[in-house]
Motif scaffolding. Structure first.
Motif, PDB file in Angstrom:
ATOM      1  N   ILE A  94       4.775   1.484  15.456  1.00 30.54           N
ATOM      2  CA  ILE A  94       3.525   1.112  16.126  1.00 30.54           C
ATOM      3  C   ILE A  94       3.648  -0.323  16.620  1.00 30.54           C
ATOM      4  N   GLY A  95       3.333  -0.524  17.886  1.00 29.02           N
ATOM      5  CA  GLY A  95       3.401  -1.881  18.438  1.00 29.02           C
ATOM      6  C   GLY A  95       4.792  -2.461  18.410  1.00 29.02           C
ATOM      7  N   GLY A  96       5.798  -1.608  18.513  1.00 30.40           N
ATOM      8  CA  GLY A  96       7.185  -2.071  18.528  1.00 30.40           C
ATOM      9  C   GLY A  96       7.749  -2.411  17.161  1.00 30.40           C
ATOM     10  N   GLU A  97       7.007  -2.118  16.098  1.00 32.90           N
ATOM     11  CA  GLU A  97       7.450  -2.453  14.738  1.00 32.90           C
ATOM     12  C   GLU A  97       7.245  -1.265  13.808  1.00 32.90           C
ATOM     13  N   PRO A  98       8.100  -1.134  12.781  1.00 35.19           N
ATOM     14  CA  PRO A  98       7.829  -0.105  11.770  1.00 35.19           C
ATOM     15  C   PRO A  98       6.639  -0.546  10.906  1.00 35.19           C
ATOM     16  N   ARG A  99       5.662   0.339  10.746  1.00 29.74           N
ATOM     17  CA  ARG A  99       4.468   0.011   9.970  1.00 29.74           C
ATOM     18  C   ARG A  99       4.035   1.230   9.172  1.00 29.74           C
ATOM     19  N   ASN A 100       3.427   0.977   8.032  1.00 32.11           N
ATOM     20  CA  ASN A 100       2.818   2.063   7.270  1.00 32.11           C
ATOM     21  C   ASN A 100       1.466   2.370   7.896  1.00 32.11           C
ATOM     22  N   SER A 101       1.198   3.658   8.072  1.00 34.66           N
ATOM     23  CA  SER A 101      -0.080   4.048   8.657  1.00 34.66           C
ATOM     24  C   SER A 101      -0.539   5.369   8.063  1.00 34.66           C
ATOM     25  N   CYS A 102      -1.803   5.636   8.246  1.00 34.71           N
ATOM     26  CA  CYS A 102      -2.393   6.873   7.747  1.00 34.71           C
ATOM     27  C   CYS A 102      -2.132   7.982   8.765  1.00 34.71           C
ATOM     28  N   PRO A 103      -1.560   9.103   8.313  1.00 31.92           N
ATOM     29  CA  PRO A 103      -1.288  10.199   9.251  1.00 31.92           C
ATOM     30  C   PRO A 103      -2.531  10.999   9.643  1.00 31.92           C
ATOM     31  N   GLU A 104      -3.659  10.777   8.966  1.00 37.60           N
ATOM     32  CA  GLU A 104      -4.895  11.500   9.284  1.00 37.60           C
ATOM     33  C   GLU A 104      -5.471  10.975  10.598  1.00 37.60           C
ATOM     34  N   SER A 105      -5.575  11.835  11.601  1.00 37.70           N
ATOM     35  CA  SER A 105      -6.035  11.399  12.924  1.00 37.70           C
ATOM     36  C   SER A 105      -7.471  10.861  12.888  1.00 37.70           C
ATOM     37  N   GLN A 106      -8.312  11.353  11.975  1.00 41.43           N
ATOM     38  CA  GLN A 106      -9.685  10.874  11.891  1.00 41.43           C
ATOM     39  C   GLN A 106      -9.764   9.463  11.304  1.00 41.43           C
ATOM     40  N   CYS A 107      -8.742   9.058  10.575  1.00 40.23           N
ATOM     41  CA  CYS A 107      -8.777   7.765   9.876  1.00 40.23           C
ATOM     42  C   CYS A 107      -8.241   6.638  10.765  1.00 40.23           C
ATOM     43  N   GLY A 108      -6.964   6.691  11.095  1.00 40.36           N
ATOM     44  CA  GLY A 108      -6.368   5.688  11.970  1.00 40.36           C
ATOM     45  C   GLY A 108      -5.977   4.372  11.323  1.00 40.36           C
ATOM     46  N   PHE A 109      -5.989   4.273   9.987  1.00 40.64           N
ATOM     47  CA  PHE A 109      -5.626   3.018   9.322  1.00 40.64           C
ATOM     48  C   PHE A 109      -4.163   2.667   9.597  1.00 40.64           C
ATOM     49  N   PHE A 129       0.834  -1.197   0.000  1.00 35.82           N
ATOM     50  CA  PHE A 129       0.000   0.000   0.000  1.00 35.82           C
ATOM     51  C   PHE A 129       0.873   1.253   0.000  1.00 35.82           C
ATOM     52  N   GLN A 130       0.559   2.198  -0.872  1.00 38.22           N
ATOM     53  CA  GLN A 130       1.199   3.511  -0.843  1.00 38.22           C
ATOM     54  C   GLN A 130       0.222   4.552  -0.319  1.00 38.22           C
ATOM     55  N   TYR A 131      -1.066   4.274  -0.504  1.00 36.11           N
ATOM     56  CA  TYR A 131      -2.117   5.184  -0.081  1.00 36.11           C
ATOM     57  C   TYR A 131      -3.074   4.449   0.846  1.00 36.11           C
ATOM     58  N   CYS A 132      -3.665   5.186   1.760  1.00 36.57           N
ATOM     59  CA  CYS A 132      -4.620   4.616   2.696  1.00 36.57           C
ATOM     60  C   CYS A 132      -5.824   4.063   1.917  1.00 36.57           C
ATOM     61  N   PRO A 133      -6.187   2.800   2.138  1.00 28.58           N
ATOM     62  CA  PRO A 133      -7.340   2.230   1.442  1.00 28.58           C
ATOM     63  C   PRO A 133      -8.678   2.769   1.971  1.00 28.58           C
ATOM     64  N   GLN A 134      -8.645   3.521   3.068  1.00 30.42           N
ATOM     65  CA  GLN A 134      -9.877   4.086   3.631  1.00 30.42           C
ATOM     66  C   GLN A 134     -10.122   5.532   3.211  1.00 30.42           C
ATOM     67  N   CYS A 135      -9.015   6.341   3.108  1.00 26.01           N
ATOM     68  CA  CYS A 135      -9.223   7.774   2.825  1.00 26.01           C
ATOM     69  C   CYS A 135      -8.313   8.324   1.721  1.00 26.01           C
ATOM     70  N   ALA A 136      -7.464   7.489   1.155  1.00 26.76           N
ATOM     71  CA  ALA A 136      -6.588   7.823   0.021  1.00 26.76           C
ATOM     72  C   ALA A 136      -5.443   8.767   0.363  1.00 26.76           C
ATOM     73  N   THR A 137      -5.186   9.020   1.632  1.00 28.19           N
ATOM     74  CA  THR A 137      -4.040   9.826   2.054  1.00 28.19           C
ATOM     75  C   THR A 137      -2.767   8.995   1.888  1.00 28.19           C
ATOM     76  N   PRO A 138      -1.665   9.607   1.427  1.00 29.06           N
ATOM     77  CA  PRO A 138      -0.410   8.844   1.356  1.00 29.06           C
ATOM     78  C   PRO A 138      -0.020   8.304   2.740  1.00 29.06           C
ATOM     79  N   LEU A 139       0.356   7.022   2.783  1.00 30.02           N
ATOM     80  CA  LEU A 139       0.761   6.403   4.042  1.00 30.02           C
ATOM     81  C   LEU A 139       2.139   6.898   4.456  1.00 30.02           C
ATOM     82  N   LYS A 140       2.399   6.885   5.750  1.00 32.25           N
ATOM     83  CA  LYS A 140       3.685   7.295   6.318  1.00 32.25           C
ATOM     84  C   LYS A 140       4.218   6.162   7.173  1.00 32.25           C
TER      85      LYS A 140
END
Length: 168
Positions: A19-34, A4-15
């Motif tokens: 998280i949880g002790g591991e590097p993970r791609n996540s959505c930076p939009e606080s309302q989304c939380g993907f 994934f390069q973009y959030c599948p929920q809101c289409a924002t680029p993932l960063k």
């Protein structure tokens, strides 16, 4: 790299985030939380024993000399036992009988967890569209390979030899 390069929920680029002790791609939009957890995918594998031999099959997409166990993705609502029986039926057109758990094995290169079984089966082998060749191998001639389902083969052979099961 994540698929994934973009959030599948809101289409924002993932960063990238920790998280949880591991590097993970996540959505930076606080309302989304993907969060893309990228958890391993469960795969079932069968050491199929047919007419006193183990079946090794060649997938059409593999290099010509590679043969392996019957494998497939576990489907929604299936137990691993029913999934491995389905794969034996679908890929070989054999009737599975006894299903015995061998072990589970991480296959990090493919982000999979392999759940392996020994399956006795009867019938006439008819390959499905994924496979183009198979061979019967006597258990005493079977050699484990150093990755993926090869670890299950090694454990099965060890269990078999410890139980005193020898084929001539």
């Amino acid at each position: 790299m994540s698929e994934f390069q973009y959030c599948p929920q809101c289409a924002t680029p993932l960063k990238d985030a920790h998280i949880g002790g591991e590097p993970r791609n996540s959505c930076p939009e606080s309302q989304c939380g993907f969060i893309h957890w990228a958890n391993p995918v469960p795969v079932v594998a069968a050491i199929v024993e047919h007419e006193g031999h183990v079946i090794l099959a060649h997938n059409k997409t593999w290099p010509p000399t590679w043969f392996g166990l019957i494998t497939g993705f576990l489907e929604r609502g299936e137990t691993p036992e029913s999934g491995v029986q389905r794969e034996v039926e679908e890929e070989l057109a054999l009737t599975p009988h006894e299903v015995t758990f061998i072990g589970h094995y991480p296959f990090e290169q493919m982000n999979q967890i392999i759940i392996a079984y020994h399956v006795t089966a009867t019938g006439t082998v008819v390959l499905n569209e994924e496979l183009d060749e198979f061979k019967h191998v006597r258990p005493d001639k079977l050699k484990p390979w150093p990755f993926g389902t090869g670890h299950a083969v090694a454990d099965w052979l060890q269990q078999r030899n410890a139980a005193g099961s020898y084929e001539s």
